[in-house]
Design a protein around this motif. Sequence first.
Motif, mmCIF file in Angstrom:
data_model
loop_
_atom_site.group_PDB
_atom_site.id
_atom_site.type_symbol
_atom_site.label_atom_id
_atom_site.label_comp_id
_atom_site.label_asym_id
_atom_site.label_seq_id
_atom_site.Cartn_x
_atom_site.Cartn_y
_atom_site.Cartn_z
ATOM 1 N N LEU A 1 0.572 10.495 -2.761
ATOM 2 C CA LEU A 1 0.008 10.719 -1.524
ATOM 3 C C LEU A 1 1.231 10.627 -0.478
ATOM 4 O O LEU A 1 0.943 11.182 0.602
ATOM 5 C CB LEU A 1 -0.845 9.811 -1.281
ATOM 6 C CG LEU A 1 -2.484 9.815 -2.110
ATOM 7 C CD1 LEU A 1 -3.205 8.631 -1.951
ATOM 8 C CD2 LEU A 1 -3.061 11.151 -2.125
ATOM 9 N N GLU A 2 2.318 10.132 -0.841
ATOM 10 C CA GLU A 2 3.302 9.962 0.080
ATOM 11 C C GLU A 2 4.615 10.124 -0.509
ATOM 12 O O GLU A 2 4.788 9.871 -1.589
ATOM 13 C CB GLU A 2 3.377 8.539 0.968
ATOM 14 C CG GLU A 2 2.414 8.375 2.128
ATOM 15 C CD GLU A 2 2.397 6.960 2.663
ATOM 16 O OE1 GLU A 2 3.835 6.711 3.189
ATOM 17 O OE2 GLU A 2 1.673 5.968 2.857
ATOM 18 N N SER B 1 0.815 -1.280 0.052
ATOM 19 C CA SER B 1 -0.087 -0.106 -0.141
ATOM 20 C C SER B 1 0.824 1.460 -0.128
ATOM 21 O O SER B 1 0.825 2.360 -0.686
ATOM 22 C CB SER B 1 -1.019 -0.182 1.162
ATOM 23 O OG SER B 1 -2.015 -1.025 0.894
ATOM 24 N N ASN C 1 0.695 4.166 -2.489
ATOM 25 C CA ASN C 1 0.495 5.483 -2.226
ATOM 26 C C ASN C 1 1.701 6.358 -2.719
ATOM 27 O O ASN C 1 1.462 7.746 -3.203
ATOM 28 C CB ASN C 1 0.843 5.803 -0.682
ATOM 29 C CG ASN C 1 -0.579 5.471 -0.147
ATOM 30 O OD1 ASN C 1 -1.703 5.366 -0.724
ATOM 31 N ND2 ASN C 1 -0.714 5.126 1.408
#
Lengths: 796, 234
Positions: free
Chosen positions: B54-55, B45, B49
């Motif tokens: 998102l990260e 995950s 991401n």
Amino acid sequence: MFKLNLKIAWRNLWKNKGYTFINILGLSIGMASCILIFIFIRYQMSFDEGFKNENRIYRVVSSWAYNDGNQFFSQGVPLPLTPAMRNDFSPYIEKISAIENSVGLIKINNVAGKEQLKAIENVFYVEPDFFEIFNYNWLSGNYASLKNPNSVVLSKEMAEKFFGNWKNALGKNINYEGNLNYTVTGIIDDVAENNSVPLKIMLSYKSFKDRNLEKWGSVGSNSESYFKLKPNVNIETLNGPLKSFLKKYYTEKAPGKEGHIFQPLSDIHYNDKFGNFSGRIMPIKQLYGLGVIGFFLIITASINFINLATAQAISRSKEVGVRKVMGSQRSQLVTQFLTETLTIVLISVLIGSVLTEIALPGMQSLFDAKISFSIFQHPIILVFMLLLVVFVSLLAGFYPAIVMSGFNPALAIKNKISANTGGLGLRKILVVVQFTITVTLIIGTLVILQQMKYIREQPLGFNPTAIAMVDLLNDSLKTQRFATFKTQLKQVPGIKEVSFCRTAPSSQNNNGSTFSYNGGKDADFQVNTKNADEDYLKTFDLKLVAGRNLVKSDTTNEYMVNETLLKKLNIRNPNEAIGKMISMGDMKAPIVGVIQDFKNKSLHETIDPILIGSLKPRYFYAAIKLNSKQITGTMKVVEEIWQNTFPESVYNQSFLDDQINAYYQGEKIMGTLFKVFAGVIIFISFIGLFGLISFVATQRTKEVAIRKVLGASTIELVKMLNGSFLVMVFIANLVAWPLAYLFVSKWLNGFAYRIEISIWPFALAMLISMAITLITVSIRSYKAAVANTIDALKYE
Amino acid sequence: MIELKNIEKYYSSKGIKHYVLRHVTTTIKQGEFVSIMGPSGSGKSTLLNILGMLEEPTYGTFEFLGEDVTSLNERKRIELYRNHIGFVFQAYHLIDEMTVYENIEAPLLYKKVGSSERASRIANLLDKFNIVAKKDLFPNQLSGGQQQLVGIARALATQPSIILADEPTGNLQSAQAEEIMQLFQKLNKEEGITIIQVTHSEKNATYGNRILNIQDGVIKEDSPTQAPQMGGVV
């Protein structure tokens, strides 16, 4: 986009009906209070406005500085001041005019010469220059005619009252005080209520006769003087000439050092040192106070909103995350959340307007003023409401919007935003702030009510109950009928005592004079002189501490004094004063009695030194002590006797109780306002608290369920949920105490007779706030604690 | 299309580094259908991401369409979201207060697509996914499979070149799951959309053409799908 935002906002609000309801309820009540306060302040600020060159208009007022450090002020000026200033200040002053207030009997005769109407009316003697200073709207005629004696200018209202139609009034005659006829030479439009000079009937100043016209040593509050500066003259430049002016005219030695102040027109309505003809004064401090209360109300309501919005933020984190990965900018999210706030605030302001309309009659009767909530008449109100909407939307909406739009999308999507985000710490601080305001108001209200009660129960030193004060007429013709009048009154069964006097023991109408005691030089303070007959003591239940009552007489042959006078003269033993002479001007008489001190003014002020002597031409009132069980019936008989005795005039009566209560009108209003607004703030704070605990309870449903499975009892769970709220309210109490102490001690300092601040209002406020918190919070947390465990644990 | 070089991600606490990803280096080409697999906590995950920006990785470089996007300012990132990337989530993440139609419309509004263009695109998607009749319903009135269809339609609305899907069938029953996977396969084959999905299911992985197997933050295996796909295309 905006339309969509609005639609989403609407659905969101509908989904969270409970919180929306709490928010709207709190905000609309808060906003209604704010609007009410604003329209009241607007009304008060509108006084004496709208005259041409109003910045150049001033009123001359008087002051006296005494050796003991006391200062005394009057709105009036000595009668010769106006002509003297007109002469001496001509380089600076464009126009100056004297204006004299008087009350008297107006009679209108019809064409046949028969009496058609008689009424007691307030009249003003004015010089024509007055209308050069204040521009009024002239309907017909002009003010030039006031140069001549026996002219009168009427307001439209008066002209219609006297002659039916104002257009017929010009050239007609009115009779004032029996002896003089005046010809109507002008009509002005009605003067608005928000005016410190309520002109209705204006007589030529030339017709004004007074024995003091040349006397500089006598000042009455009925004689005012207004002037208009020349353009480009600074009021400061008048200080030099004023000094030489004072030296030139105040040549006689007097106990107080005379001075004059030039008071700007814009100050007249707000300065409570001086009165004015309209009797309406609103100290600017009280307006500020109201403004502050309004501000606090809106802050409290906004805090509710912020707390509920940030608490709800978690449930919206997913939406924020999704929107962000769809390409929404942070600013777009902020706009979206602000749109939601705006929707709530707009709904609130609409409901608030309705509440305002509902509350308006109450407000009008409380303040006895024609306050208007018409946005067409006063567009400024609409502007204020719009500003209020913007202010509250930003104040309440901005922080939650920033918090929510700031969620990290990766965490938000995974629902990993914890309940603490959205500023649990801040939320706690806000609750403390909110309750600090609430508790301060509760304490303030309790102290005000306590002080009012103290004043009501304060021994006055005389008995004011069931005493009617009936106006007497005191020209030489009518004083002759006094004796018969009194005898007739005394025969009425419902009447216990009758005394003719200048004023009641406690009165707003006071008369100070210089005097000397026992042949010494003039005392360095003035004595308050009252005139009364021998029944004064009996009627008002005043107590003698030494000597005897006055003997029946029509002139001043002997005096009674009060204890304060002796104290001021350093006489310890009242008996020592008996028989000593008091000289006042050319009058000289011995002291025959000493009266126990009684409160002769409002309890804001200390007791004056008082001198009482008989003097028939100065008896303005018949004080009638009634049997309290048959007041109405007896007063009818009194009126009948009065009408038969003085058929040429108009009967007027009032009750001493009412007069004394009127001293505390300001405090009564303040007390009512505090009660109402404290109630409103308490309500707003506690519905906010209820919303917050509802949220916390929902948030912790799972925790509660797990704890229950582990064996926690309902009471333990309720305690757990309540704990932090009680602590917050307790901290708020601790913060509020010193604030409230400062506020109430300052307020109490305005009273000469005041309660000492005790711990009780503070303790009681704490008890009230804690108790209501406990109840509010427990209702909700109990529901959470007894909820079905399985339901809570099933969801994941 | 995507190039990862030496991507590392760790969290340090008390001076000890806890690695989530180590030395991840791979290239994903336009038109690939990649399944990232691995046990819970393996870092799959996190990898998705990072791919979705998102990260940020602690170390290493990430190039998207030839541009280094390792650390990107918000404005640039939003540009990519609006034009190139579509997300599909395990829990669908439809906005509850919006109807099906409005959910699909939302990204187009952010992209500032004109209203007639918007209407025609949405009509197309509704038609394609057979959900025209449901356009005025709210998410809670739909079944899970239907919600995920809307989720995919929403991801496709901006016509992205890549779809990132985190366990897209994790909450669905097998029949519905199959339907979704077939849809992905069709999009990949017929429209050439690059798809990267994280999945637990071997079966789901077979719909794609490449599997990245991650264990303890390291790519253990990078292989084309074993058996050629059996199921027909919807």
